[in-house]
Scaffold this motif. Structure first.
Motif, PDB file in Angstrom:
ATOM      1  N   UNK A 351     -51.299 -10.666 140.943  1.00 58.90           N
ATOM      2  CA  UNK A 351     -52.581 -10.575 140.239  1.00 58.90           C
ATOM      3  C   UNK A 351     -52.828  -9.153 139.740  1.00 58.90           C
ATOM      4  N   UNK A 352     -52.517  -8.168 140.567  1.00 54.37           N
ATOM      5  CA  UNK A 352     -52.712  -6.769 140.169  1.00 54.37           C
ATOM      6  C   UNK A 352     -51.816  -6.419 138.978  1.00 54.37           C
ATOM      7  N   UNK A 353     -50.572  -6.896 139.031  1.00 55.48           N
ATOM      8  CA  UNK A 353     -49.645  -6.622 137.933  1.00 55.48           C
ATOM      9  C   UNK A 353     -50.135  -7.264 136.640  1.00 55.48           C
ATOM     10  N   UNK A 354     -50.539  -8.523 136.710  1.00 58.70           N
ATOM     11  CA  UNK A 354     -50.987  -9.237 135.507  1.00 58.70           C
ATOM     12  C   UNK A 354     -52.233  -8.595 134.919  1.00 58.70           C
ATOM     13  N   UNK A 355     -53.113  -8.066 135.762  1.00 55.11           N
ATOM     14  CA  UNK A 355     -54.374  -7.497 135.290  1.00 55.11           C
ATOM     15  C   UNK A 355     -54.167  -6.289 134.389  1.00 55.11           C
ATOM     16  N   UNK A 356     -53.028  -5.601 134.516  1.00 50.96           N
ATOM     17  CA  UNK A 356     -52.773  -4.418 133.684  1.00 50.96           C
ATOM     18  C   UNK A 356     -51.583  -4.636 132.744  1.00 50.96           C
ATOM     19  N   UNK A 357     -51.226  -5.910 132.514  1.00 58.83           N
ATOM     20  CA  UNK A 357     -50.140  -6.220 131.609  1.00 58.83           C
ATOM     21  C   UNK A 357     -48.769  -5.897 132.150  1.00 58.83           C
ATOM     22  N   UNK A 358     -48.649  -5.827 133.475  1.00 59.86           N
ATOM     23  CA  UNK A 358     -47.376  -5.495 134.113  1.00 59.86           C
ATOM     24  C   UNK A 358     -46.560  -6.730 134.460  1.00 59.86           C
ATOM     25  N   UNK A 359     -45.352  -6.487 134.932  1.00 60.69           N
ATOM     26  CA  UNK A 359     -44.452  -7.578 135.321  1.00 60.69           C
ATOM     27  C   UNK A 359     -43.920  -7.288 136.729  1.00 60.69           C
ATOM     28  N   UNK A 360     -44.104  -8.245 137.635  1.00 63.10           N
ATOM     29  CA  UNK A 360     -43.683  -8.080 139.022  1.00 63.10           C
ATOM     30  C   UNK A 360     -42.538  -9.034 139.326  1.00 63.10           C
ATOM     31  N   UNK A 361     -41.521  -8.548 140.001  1.00 61.12           N
ATOM     32  CA  UNK A 361     -40.426  -9.407 140.455  1.00 61.12           C
ATOM     33  C   UNK A 361     -40.140  -9.114 141.916  1.00 61.12           C
ATOM     34  N   UNK A 362     -39.643 -10.121 142.619  1.00 59.37           N
ATOM     35  CA  UNK A 362     -39.343  -9.990 144.043  1.00 59.37           C
ATOM     36  C   UNK A 362     -38.008 -10.654 144.327  1.00 59.37           C
ATOM     37  N   UNK A 363     -37.158  -9.941 145.056  1.00 61.69           N
ATOM     38  CA  UNK A 363     -35.841 -10.465 145.411  1.00 61.69           C
ATOM     39  C   UNK A 363     -35.663 -10.315 146.914  1.00 61.69           C
ATOM     40  N   UNK A 364     -35.515 -11.442 147.610  1.00 61.06           N
ATOM     41  CA  UNK A 364     -35.353 -11.395 149.058  1.00 61.06           C
ATOM     42  C   UNK A 364     -34.641 -12.646 149.539  1.00 61.06           C
ATOM     43  N   UNK A 365     -33.994 -12.514 150.669  1.00 61.98           N
ATOM     44  CA  UNK A 365     -33.341 -13.645 151.328  1.00 61.98           C
ATOM     45  C   UNK A 365     -33.168 -13.283 152.791  1.00 61.98           C
ATOM     46  N   UNK A 366     -33.162 -14.252 153.679  1.00 61.30           N
ATOM     47  CA  UNK A 366     -33.003 -13.951 155.112  1.00 61.30           C
ATOM     48  C   UNK A 366     -31.750 -13.118 155.380  1.00 61.30           C
ATOM     49  N   UNK A 367     -31.952 -12.000 156.089  1.00 61.71           N
ATOM     50  CA  UNK A 367     -30.821 -11.166 156.497  1.00 61.71           C
ATOM     51  C   UNK A 367     -30.406 -10.096 155.521  1.00 61.71           C
ATOM     52  N   UNK A 368     -31.021 -10.012 154.336  1.00 58.24           N
ATOM     53  CA  UNK A 368     -30.569  -8.983 153.390  1.00 58.24           C
ATOM     54  C   UNK A 368     -31.716  -8.194 152.736  1.00 58.24           C
ATOM     55  N   UNK A 369     -32.803  -8.055 153.444  1.00 60.94           N
ATOM     56  CA  UNK A 369     -33.874  -7.183 152.980  1.00 60.94           C
ATOM     57  C   UNK A 369     -34.649  -7.733 151.804  1.00 60.94           C
ATOM     58  N   UNK A 370     -35.514  -6.868 151.256  1.00 65.32           N
ATOM     59  CA  UNK A 370     -36.404  -7.284 150.168  1.00 65.32           C
ATOM     60  C   UNK A 370     -36.505  -6.170 149.132  1.00 65.32           C
ATOM     61  N   UNK A 371     -36.545  -6.570 147.891  1.00 66.05           N
ATOM     62  CA  UNK A 371     -36.770  -5.627 146.785  1.00 66.05           C
ATOM     63  C   UNK A 371     -37.972  -6.113 145.988  1.00 66.05           C
ATOM     64  N   UNK A 372     -38.988  -5.253 145.882  1.00 66.30           N
ATOM     65  CA  UNK A 372     -40.156  -5.517 145.049  1.00 66.30           C
ATOM     66  C   UNK A 372     -40.089  -4.549 143.871  1.00 66.30           C
ATOM     67  N   UNK A 373     -40.221  -5.094 142.669  1.00 66.10           N
ATOM     68  CA  UNK A 373     -40.147  -4.252 141.468  1.00 66.10           C
ATOM     69  C   UNK A 373     -41.329  -4.569 140.564  1.00 66.10           C
ATOM     70  N   UNK A 374     -42.007  -3.517 140.137  1.00 65.82           N
ATOM     71  CA  UNK A 374     -43.156  -3.644 139.233  1.00 65.82           C
ATOM     72  C   UNK A 374     -42.935  -2.737 138.033  1.00 65.82           C
ATOM     73  N   UNK A 375     -43.086  -3.295 136.843  1.00 60.01           N
ATOM     74  CA  UNK A 375     -43.016  -2.475 135.634  1.00 60.01           C
ATOM     75  C   UNK A 375     -44.334  -2.576 134.890  1.00 60.01           C
ATOM     76  N   UNK A 376     -44.914  -1.430 134.602  1.00 59.75           N
ATOM     77  CA  UNK A 376     -46.206  -1.369 133.924  1.00 59.75           C
ATOM     78  C   UNK A 376     -46.009  -0.654 132.588  1.00 59.75           C
ATOM     79  N   UNK A 377     -46.516  -1.225 131.489  1.00 57.87           N
ATOM     80  CA  UNK A 377     -46.328  -0.601 130.174  1.00 57.87           C
ATOM     81  C   UNK A 377     -47.157   0.679 130.044  1.00 57.87           C
ATOM     82  N   UNK A 378     -46.788   1.504 129.060  1.00 60.90           N
ATOM     83  CA  UNK A 378     -47.544   2.717 128.799  1.00 60.90           C
ATOM     84  C   UNK A 378     -48.848   2.395 128.100  1.00 60.90           C
ATOM     85  N   UNK A 379     -49.666   3.440 127.946  1.00 58.47           N
ATOM     86  CA  UNK A 379     -50.984   3.258 127.329  1.00 58.47           C
ATOM     87  C   UNK A 379     -50.863   2.966 125.845  1.00 58.47           C
TER      88      UNK A 379
END
Length: 379
Positions: A351-379
């Protein structure tokens, strides 16, 4: 042949444009009111300017002035209520232009410390069919003209939009703060208070076993120490959420670096932060990036059992920013978590990402950690 920049009409357009930009940048209502008042005074070359917002009783709930010193303003006394030229404009949808305000039928005199004013121009600020406020100008050399009135009308139309946006922003911020308080209260209840309850029961058990089973008492005391340490860690994490460094003062990079440093000291996990080529972003975007980073760190340190967490902030080609939070914890199946109704803050982050026109992705699986990535456009 004259340069186009010498054209008075073009100069007027440029002046209005500069005034509109000046009053559209701030987000807080009080600052927007101040910018509107100062911009109007500068645009029309008046000695004094004021802006009033109505209350529910026919007077002013807020009143901002420009051209009057703080000492003079304090000496003037209470705001005009339901009388006088200023208060009457809260009910009049048409502009008021006077060569000498002191001759107006509604004029009721000045307080002793009030500056003397003659020529006067007032304009209502409309929000649809409602009067949202009124802007007043006084004492322009040579008096106010038809062109001044038209310029002020244009400025006021933009002022209404700027004021409406600022009110929506403050309302949104109030709702966000309310949500943050509810979340923190939930965290305190689910984590800290439960650990303290377990600690108290374990300490009681240890006290009863000291004389009967010393070995068992030692085990319980060790458990007390462990629970106390965990409760302290949980409490430190909540305190960090309650007291983030001010983005307005320090900026996103310094704020996030400070919080990562605190978490690195407070937890056994190694928490690191790097930043490369990050430019300043609008306040709402920086706040969204900070909150997503906090949520991802919260999940890594409290739920994932991570030994290392890496937070990276990188500037993008489009003057935006990319945030990554990577941990080496136990990981999870996002689909299973969703079906079980345990969101781990994922909905909030998206919700926070969408509110500012950003894109959120999440990559995770049991036993191999988690990666959260957020990209927010410039002004």
């Amino acid at each position: 042949m004259d340069s186009p920049r010498c054209d008075p009409s073009l100069q007027a357009i440029e002046a209005v444009s500069a005034a509109v930009l000046a009053m559209s940048r701030p987000l807080e209502v009080r600052e927007v009111l101040r910018r509107i008042t100062a911009s109007a005074r500068e645009l029309l070359g008046a000695e004094y300017a004021a802006l009033g917002l109505p209350d529910d009783h026919g007077g002013f709930a807020q009143f901002v002035v420009d051209g009057v010193s703080d000492e003079q303003w304090r000496a003037i006394g209470p705001l005009p209520r339901q009388h006088g030229v200023l208060a009457s404009m809260l009910h009049d949808r048409e502009p008021t232009r006077l060569k000498d305000v002191r001759t107006a039928p509604a004029f009721g005199g000045w307080p002793e410390a009030h500056p003397d004013m003659t020529d006067f121009l007032g304009m209502p600020i409309m929000d649809g069919d409602e009067i949202a406020g009124a802007l007043f100008l006084a004492n322009k050399p040579g008096g106010f003209t038809d062109q001044d009135e038209e310029l002020l009308r244009i400025l006021v139309a933009h002022a209404a939009l700027a004021l409406g946006n600022a009110r929506l922003y403050e309302r949104s911020r109030e709702l966000t703060l309310s949500g943050e308080r509810a979340r923190i209260a939930h965290d305190l209840h689910d984590a800290v208070s439960q650990k303290l309850f377990s600690l108290r029961l374990t300490a009681r058990a240890a006290a009863k076993q000291v004389d009967r089973d010393l070995a068992r008492a030692r085990e319980n005391l060790a458990e007390v120490a462990r629970l106390a340490a965990e409760a302290a860690d949980e409490l430190r994490a909540v305190v960090v959420e309650l007291r983030p460094a001010a983005l307005e003062e320090d900026g996103l990079v310094a704020t996030l670096a400070s919080q990562v440093q605190v978490l690195d000291r407070a937890h056994s996990a190694k928490v690191a932060f790097t930043a490369t080529g990050v430019r300043a972003l609008p306040a709402a975007q920086e706040a969204a990036v900070l909150r997503v980073a906090q949520e991802a760190l919260h999940n890594a340190l409290r739920h994932a059992g991570a030994e290392t967490v890496a937070v990276t902030l990188t500037g993008t080609a489009g003057r935006g920013v990319r945030l990554t939070v990577r941990d080496d914890g136990r990981g999870f199946d996002p689909e299973s978590v969703r079906r079980a109704g345990r969101h781990l803050g994922l909905v909030s982050m998206r919700d926070r990402a969408a509110a500012v026109g950003g894109r959120l992705s999440l990559d995770s699986a049991p036993g191999r950690g988690t990666l959260v990535e957020l990209e927010v456009p410039g002004a």
